[in-house]
Design a protein around this motif. Structure first.
Motif, PDB file in Angstrom:
ATOM      1  N   THR A  19       1.873   0.604 -16.916  1.00 25.15           N
ATOM      2  CA  THR A  19       1.879   0.023 -18.255  1.00 25.15           C
ATOM      3  C   THR A  19       0.452  -0.359 -18.609  1.00 25.15           C
ATOM      4  O   THR A  19      -0.200  -1.096 -17.860  1.00 25.15           O
ATOM      5  CB  THR A  19       2.773  -1.221 -18.341  1.00 25.15           C
ATOM      6  OG1 THR A  19       4.116  -0.868 -18.027  1.00 25.15           O
ATOM      7  CG2 THR A  19       2.741  -1.800 -19.754  1.00 25.15           C
ATOM      8  N   ARG A  21      -2.125  -1.574 -22.004  1.00 21.72           N
ATOM      9  CA  ARG A  21      -2.146  -2.094 -23.372  1.00 21.72           C
ATOM     10  C   ARG A  21      -3.284  -1.465 -24.161  1.00 21.72           C
ATOM     11  O   ARG A  21      -4.452  -1.477 -23.734  1.00 21.72           O
ATOM     12  CB  ARG A  21      -2.288  -3.614 -23.360  1.00 21.72           C
ATOM     13  CG  ARG A  21      -2.558  -4.212 -24.735  1.00 21.72           C
ATOM     14  CD  ARG A  21      -2.119  -5.656 -24.848  1.00 21.72           C
ATOM     15  NE  ARG A  21      -0.690  -5.740 -25.053  1.00 21.72           N
ATOM     16  CZ  ARG A  21      -0.116  -6.567 -25.945  1.00 21.72           C
ATOM     17  NH1 ARG A  21      -0.850  -7.369 -26.684  1.00 21.72           N
ATOM     18  NH2 ARG A  21       1.192  -6.596 -26.068  1.00 21.72           N
ATOM     19  N   ASP A  35       1.845  -1.473 -26.259  1.00 23.20           N
ATOM     20  CA  ASP A  35       1.970  -1.345 -24.808  1.00 23.20           C
ATOM     21  C   ASP A  35       2.512   0.039 -24.475  1.00 23.20           C
ATOM     22  O   ASP A  35       3.595   0.408 -24.915  1.00 23.20           O
ATOM     23  CB  ASP A  35       2.896  -2.423 -24.253  1.00 23.20           C
ATOM     24  CG  ASP A  35       2.277  -3.801 -24.342  1.00 23.20           C
ATOM     25  OD1 ASP A  35       1.084  -3.935 -24.029  1.00 23.20           O
ATOM     26  OD2 ASP A  35       2.979  -4.747 -24.749  1.00 23.20           O
TER      27      ASP A  35
END
Length: 376
Positions: A19, A21, A35
């Motif tokens: 993940t 951002r 995200d």
């Protein structure tokens, strides 16, 4: 080109769930992304070579029907088992092996990409060379999401032009289109500008869309339905502005039909959307034979996916600047080293083996939620 040897057996595949951002939210006519959840696929051979691919599906099915979760299901339960059951001597065989699995192109491309990188590294050549690419540098443009105000948009365009980007892509939708584009064209009369509609219009808007012809745009991308090639032919016949197809083209067969119908004059080739580099090459070759211009679109990729896009864009029919901006455009830190850099609107193609970039293991570890290992 150096003679390529048989790919040695795959010893292991690893799936890394990450993940990351984005520096700022990216807004389209569908919604907003900040995200980014995705997978890095890693294929390892018995020589210790490591090949890397990247998934590009989003968390929700706003671009295609695929999502991060469906990609995991298809890779784990179908694609990786298929590789375990078969020997591979060239990456082109992967798409043939995956053919019985319908669609799920982004999952296929994520796995196939790691095999292509592994193959190139095993043969000590660049991925660009393995694909047949010849360019030493590529021109790149920039894609700008829908902004809060036209003033904000103008300021962003000014900044990116100062950085040397060769083309500006603007997201549009009904109510945020002609007035915005007219103001941008007024401020930047000679800048190559394209509009990306992400299927926000229908043929009922044909009179409205004809206003584009006064703006001297490079193209309008995917104005009509995501799965259409018939209505686009009707619209293209009514427009001077070239139509570029994106979501409608998921295979070489789709491209062939669109070209025969006159549905577009340009095609955006995205590796994930069409199921991998092998299919992307086939579409490129078809467009080259028919004089259809192509360019490489972006899917908010991290460094691995960005490197695959660069390699693909070295093929000769990629005559329009693509969306492969530098890493720093999207990420505070990327997972590769060195990061992808743009200098005066140009990316210099790495000569290193495979994708030409190393994984920054510490950065990738920081963004990794979990890793799963599949031994062959």
């Amino acid at each position: 080109m150096k003679e390529l040897h048989i790919l040695l057996p795959i010893k292991q595949i690893r799936l890394h769930k990450l993940t990351m951002r984005l520096k700022e939210p990216f807004m389209t006519s569908f919604g907003t992304v900040q995200d980014k959840d995705f997978f890095i696929t890693e294929a390892i051979d018995d020589k210790g070579n490591h090949g890397f691919g990247e998934s590009v599906a989003f968390s929700s099915p706003w671009y295609t029907e695929e999502t991060v979760q469906t990609s995991l299901h298809v890779m784990e339960d179908f694609l990786i088992p298929i590789l375990m059951e078969n020997e591979i001597s060239h990456p082109d065989q992967v798409s043939e092996l995956f053919y019985p699995v319908k669609r799920n192109n982004m999952a296929k491309a994520a796995v196939e990409g790691a095999i292509w990188d592994l193959y190139a590294k095993n043969n000590q050549i660049s991925l660009s060379q393995a694909l047949g690419g010849t360019k030493k540098e590529i021109d790149v443009g920039i894609s700008i999401g829908i902004q809060p105000t036209v003033k904000d948009l103008i300021q962003k365009i000014e900044r990116f032009l100062e950085e040397g980007y060769k083309r500006i892509k603007l997201k549009i939708k009904p109510g945020l289109d002609m007035e915005v584009l007219r103001e941008v064209r007024k401020q930047f009369p000679f800048t190559p500008i394209m509009a990306d509609a992400n299927s926000a219009y229908t043929l009922k808007d044909i009179d409205h869309l004809q206003e584009l012809d006064d703006l001297d745009l490079l193209m309008i991308e995917q104005p009509l339905a995501h799965d259409d090639i018939v209505d686009h032919a009707t619209l293209q016949s009514a427009l001077k502005t070239p139509i570029c197809l994106d979501e409608s083209i998921n295979s070489m067969e789709d491209a062939r039909k669109a070209i025969e119908l006159g549905s577009c004059r340009i095609i955006n080739i995205k590796i994930g959307r069409v199921g991998g580099l092998t299919e992307a090459k086939k579409i490129h070759d078809l467009c080259q034979r028919h004089g259809i211009q192509v360019w490489c679109g972006g899917m908010l990729e991290a460094g691995v996916g960005r490197a695959h896009n660069i390699a693909l864009t070295t093929l000769p029919q990629f005559v329009l600047p693509g969306d492969t901006a530098g890493s720093s455009r999207y990420w505070e830190k990327d997972i590769i080293k060195p990061e992808v850099r743009v200098e005066d609107g140009i990316i210099h193609v790495s000569k290193g083996p495979g994708i030409g970039y190393d994984i920054d293991e510490q950065v990738m570890k920081d963004f990794t939620e979990w890793t799963r290992v599949y031994d062959f």
